[in-house]
Enzyme design. Structure first.
Site, PDB file in Angstrom:
ATOM      1  N   ASP A 146      45.085  40.757  44.457  1.00 13.31           N
ATOM      2  CA  ASP A 146      43.985  41.310  45.266  1.00 13.31           C
ATOM      3  C   ASP A 146      44.461  42.339  46.306  1.00 13.31           C
ATOM      4  O   ASP A 146      43.645  43.048  46.876  1.00 13.31           O
ATOM      5  CB  ASP A 146      43.261  40.179  46.007  1.00 13.31           C
ATOM      6  CG  ASP A 146      42.758  39.095  45.073  1.00 13.31           C
ATOM      7  OD1 ASP A 146      42.476  39.414  43.908  1.00 13.31           O
ATOM      8  OD2 ASP A 146      42.660  37.936  45.503  1.00 13.31           O
ATOM      9  N   MET A 188      38.222  41.542  39.713  1.00 17.74           N
ATOM     10  CA  MET A 188      38.548  40.548  40.747  1.00 17.74           C
ATOM     11  C   MET A 188      38.860  41.236  42.082  1.00 17.74           C
ATOM     12  O   MET A 188      38.694  42.444  42.217  1.00 17.74           O
ATOM     13  CB  MET A 188      39.731  39.698  40.300  1.00 17.74           C
ATOM     14  CG  MET A 188      39.371  38.657  39.266  1.00 17.74           C
ATOM     15  SD  MET A 188      40.805  37.635  38.881  1.00 17.74           S
ATOM     16  CE  MET A 188      40.008  36.263  38.048  1.00 17.74           C
ATOM     17  N   ARG A 190      38.545  39.155  45.298  1.00 17.41           N
ATOM     18  CA  ARG A 190      37.958  38.329  46.367  1.00 17.41           C
ATOM     19  C   ARG A 190      37.195  39.181  47.378  1.00 17.41           C
ATOM     20  O   ARG A 190      36.309  39.907  46.981  1.00 17.41           O
ATOM     21  CB  ARG A 190      39.035  37.464  47.050  1.00 17.41           C
ATOM     22  CG  ARG A 190      39.526  36.330  46.162  1.00 17.41           C
ATOM     23  CD  ARG A 190      39.842  35.065  46.909  1.00 17.41           C
ATOM     24  NE  ARG A 190      38.651  34.363  47.321  1.00 17.41           N
ATOM     25  CZ  ARG A 190      37.973  33.496  46.561  1.00 17.41           C
ATOM     26  NH1 ARG A 190      38.377  33.217  45.344  1.00 17.41           N
ATOM     27  NH2 ARG A 190      36.887  32.908  47.013  1.00 17.41           N
ATOM     28  N   ARG A 285      24.637  47.158  30.133  1.00 17.53           N
ATOM     29  CA  ARG A 285      25.495  46.098  29.578  1.00 17.53           C
ATOM     30  C   ARG A 285      26.521  45.708  30.635  1.00 17.53           C
ATOM     31  O   ARG A 285      26.934  46.540  31.439  1.00 17.53           O
ATOM     32  CB  ARG A 285      26.220  46.574  28.317  1.00 17.53           C
ATOM     33  CG  ARG A 285      25.305  46.823  27.144  1.00 17.53           C
ATOM     34  CD  ARG A 285      24.737  45.514  26.589  1.00 17.53           C
ATOM     35  NE  ARG A 285      23.960  45.732  25.381  1.00 17.53           N
ATOM     36  CZ  ARG A 285      22.648  45.965  25.356  1.00 17.53           C
ATOM     37  NH1 ARG A 285      21.972  46.029  26.496  1.00 17.53           N
ATOM     38  NH2 ARG A 285      22.011  46.136  24.215  1.00 17.53           N
ATOM     39  N   HIS A 291      40.128  36.683  34.162  1.00 17.44           N
ATOM     40  CA  HIS A 291      41.559  36.395  34.301  1.00 17.44           C
ATOM     41  C   HIS A 291      42.461  37.255  33.439  1.00 17.44           C
ATOM     42  O   HIS A 291      43.681  37.143  33.556  1.00 17.44           O
ATOM     43  CB  HIS A 291      41.807  34.907  34.052  1.00 17.44           C
ATOM     44  CG  HIS A 291      41.198  34.053  35.127  1.00 17.44           C
ATOM     45  ND1 HIS A 291      39.859  33.789  35.158  1.00 17.44           N
ATOM     46  CD2 HIS A 291      41.744  33.463  36.216  1.00 17.44           C
ATOM     47  CE1 HIS A 291      39.594  33.046  36.222  1.00 17.44           C
ATOM     48  NE2 HIS A 291      40.710  32.833  36.884  1.00 17.44           N
ATOM     49  N   ARG A 294      45.011  39.010  35.427  1.00 17.36           N
ATOM     50  CA  ARG A 294      46.180  38.310  35.979  1.00 17.36           C
ATOM     51  C   ARG A 294      47.222  37.964  34.924  1.00 17.36           C
ATOM     52  O   ARG A 294      48.271  37.414  35.243  1.00 17.36           O
ATOM     53  CB  ARG A 294      45.713  37.010  36.641  1.00 17.36           C
ATOM     54  CG  ARG A 294      45.303  37.213  38.034  1.00 17.36           C
ATOM     55  CD  ARG A 294      44.865  36.016  38.777  1.00 17.36           C
ATOM     56  NE  ARG A 294      45.187  34.707  38.308  1.00 17.36           N
ATOM     57  CZ  ARG A 294      44.535  33.606  38.736  1.00 17.36           C
ATOM     58  NH1 ARG A 294      43.552  33.723  39.604  1.00 17.36           N
ATOM     59  NH2 ARG A 294      44.875  32.420  38.312  1.00 17.36           N
TER      60      ARG A 294
HETATM   61  O1  F6P Z   1      43.262  35.629  44.385  1.00 18.78           O
HETATM   62  C1  F6P Z   1      43.443  35.948  43.051  1.00 18.78           C
HETATM   63  C2  F6P Z   1      42.213  35.663  42.258  1.00 18.78           C
HETATM   64  O2  F6P Z   1      42.464  36.058  40.922  1.00 18.78           O
HETATM   65  C3  F6P Z   1      40.933  36.297  42.801  1.00 18.78           C
HETATM   66  O3  F6P Z   1      40.873  37.658  42.512  1.00 18.78           O
HETATM   67  C4  F6P Z   1      39.886  35.433  42.137  1.00 18.78           C
HETATM   68  O4  F6P Z   1      38.683  35.386  42.868  1.00 18.78           O
HETATM   69  C5  F6P Z   1      40.537  34.086  42.136  1.00 18.78           C
HETATM   70  O5  F6P Z   1      41.921  34.281  42.240  1.00 18.78           O
HETATM   71  C6  F6P Z   1      40.236  33.272  40.901  1.00 18.78           C
HETATM   72  O6  F6P Z   1      40.787  32.017  41.051  1.00 18.78           O
HETATM   73  P1  F6P Z   1      40.886  30.937  39.905  1.00 18.78           P
HETATM   74  O7  F6P Z   1      42.173  31.177  39.178  1.00 18.78           O
HETATM   75  O8  F6P Z   1      40.881  29.633  40.617  1.00 18.78           O
HETATM   76  O9  F6P Z   1      39.702  31.106  38.999  1.00 18.78           O
END
Ligand code: F6P
Length: 367
Positions: A146, A188, A190, A285, A291, A294
């Site tokens: 983030d 994502m 936050r 749409r 995720h 990440r």
């Molecule tokens: O802080 C990293 C993050 O990927 C945020 O961007 C997102 O809101 C959150 O973690 C998601 O968390 P989780 O892995 O618990 O779904």
């Protein structure tokens, strides 16, 4: 010297590169000085220490070889085991939180580590600070996709997340164009709009919605209408998961059991409905990247940053500079106190050059 390394909070591409950086630098020190520098890893953040039997593994060349190119973390992680607010599910299904920090301190002291390197975000560094105040030799390494930590100019994982989001955005542009559609892509971040805005600039979005700048739905409809002539046109929107309208609210789902945070995600669908309700005629749409941002291999920049952070963390341990977090500032690797590390959230300023430049490129924030 015995060093403990752990990864806490949500994972981010580059965690393994930090672990490898600490291990390799420690090994070099052992070879050069003839003294042993051993690195251990606690499995699943502090759970590896708190759990009975404990799960602490010795890091070796075999365990760490080549891991810098792998996503995730070889040490596993959790964002539901804050030792200061440890969640315990009760027989009636509710969750109560307990402070287990004294128990953790006792266990860590008994294990006799000379340094404890905690790789994690805002929440993890607050834990580092508490443990340092209770007498443990803590060192922090900042991690978050983030980019919401203010004490470091950038965190590893962020560039990878932006690259993944941009790759997806590019794909949505071609299909938006073919179908004359409005494509909403949710990313994502936050409470910060860093991923969204970087993606919007990299991809060439028409609209970018971020938590720091609440949007006016009518202005968005006007902007979209302006892009459609005779029913033809297309619009690509990037929305951050924490974005909100000026009027009305966005509903975030409640936190999961054991989580201290509400779970974000789904604003793309809410925006889609708001646009239709406000009279937007175009076909819309929605895509929620989730995720994927990440996961997978860190981009080169994140591998480099994470490796430098790992090396620096070991050097702080070597010099007994505890109570500090590694940071990247003004193009150099440095460190800040854990207090400074957790003092402020890194919001994207409305007056920043990034926002002004985006507006100069014609990106609308709906403000
Ligand atoms: O802080 C990293 C993050 O990927 C945020 O961007 C997102 O809101 C959150 O973690 C998601 O968390 P989780 O892995 O618990 O779904």
């Amino acid at each position: 010297m015995k060093i403990l390394v752990l990864t806490g909070g949500g994972d981010a591409p580059g965690l393994n590169a930090v672990i490898r950086g600490v291990y390799k630098r420690a090994r070099r020190e052992s070879l050069q000085s003839g003294k042993p520098y051993e690195v251990y890893g606690s499995i699943e953040a502090f759970n590896g220490v708190l759990n009975e039997p404990q799960e602490i593994v010795k890091l070796t060349s075999k365990r760490t070889a080549g891991i810098h190119i792998k996503g995730g973390t070889i040490l596993k992680t959790t964002n539901k085991a804050n030792p200061i607010k440890f969640p315990v599910v009760q027989p009636d299904g509710t969750t109560k939180f307990f402070d287990r920090s004294d128990e953790l301190v006792q266990k860590l002291k008994a294990l006799n580590f000379d340094a404890i390197i905690n790789i994690g975000g805002d929440g993890s560094q607050k834990i580092s600070k508490t443990l340092f105040d209770k007498g443990l030799p803590m060192i922090g390494v900042p991690k978050t996709i983030d980019n919401d930590l203010s004490a470091t100019d950038i965190t590893f994982g962020f560039q990878t997340a932006v690259q993944i989001a941009t790759d997806s955005f590019d794909k949505l542009v071609t299909t938006a164009e073919s179908h004359h559609r409005v494509m909403i892509m949710e990313v994502m971040g936050r409470d910060a709009g860093w991923i969204a805005l970087h993606t919007a600039i990299a991809g060439g979005a028409e609209i970018c919605l971020i938590p720091e700048i609440p949007y006016d739905i009518n202005k968005l409809v006007k902007k979209i209408d302006g892009r459609y002539k005779n029913g033809r046109g297309f619009v690509n929107i990037v929305i951050a998961e924490g974005a909100k309208p000026k009027a009305g609210t966005i509903t975030a789902s409640a936190g999961e059991k054991g989580s201290e945070h509400v779970r974000l995600g789904g604003v793309a669908y809410q925006l889609s409905k708001q646009l239709k309700d406000a009279g937007c005629k175009a076909e819309i749409r929605e895509t929620v990247l989730g995720h994927t941002q990440r996961g997978g291999t860190p981009v080169a920049f994140d591998r480099v940053l994470a490796s430098l952070f790992g090396v620096k963390a070991f050097e702080l341990a070597l010099n007994k500079e505890f109570g500090r977090m590694v940071a990247y500032k003004n193009n150099t690797i440095t460190s800040v106190s854990l207090e400074e590390a957790t003092a402020e959230y890194n919001f994207l300023s409305k007056d920043s050059y990034l926002v002004r430049a985006a507006k100069g490129l014609g990106i609308s924030f709906g403000d």
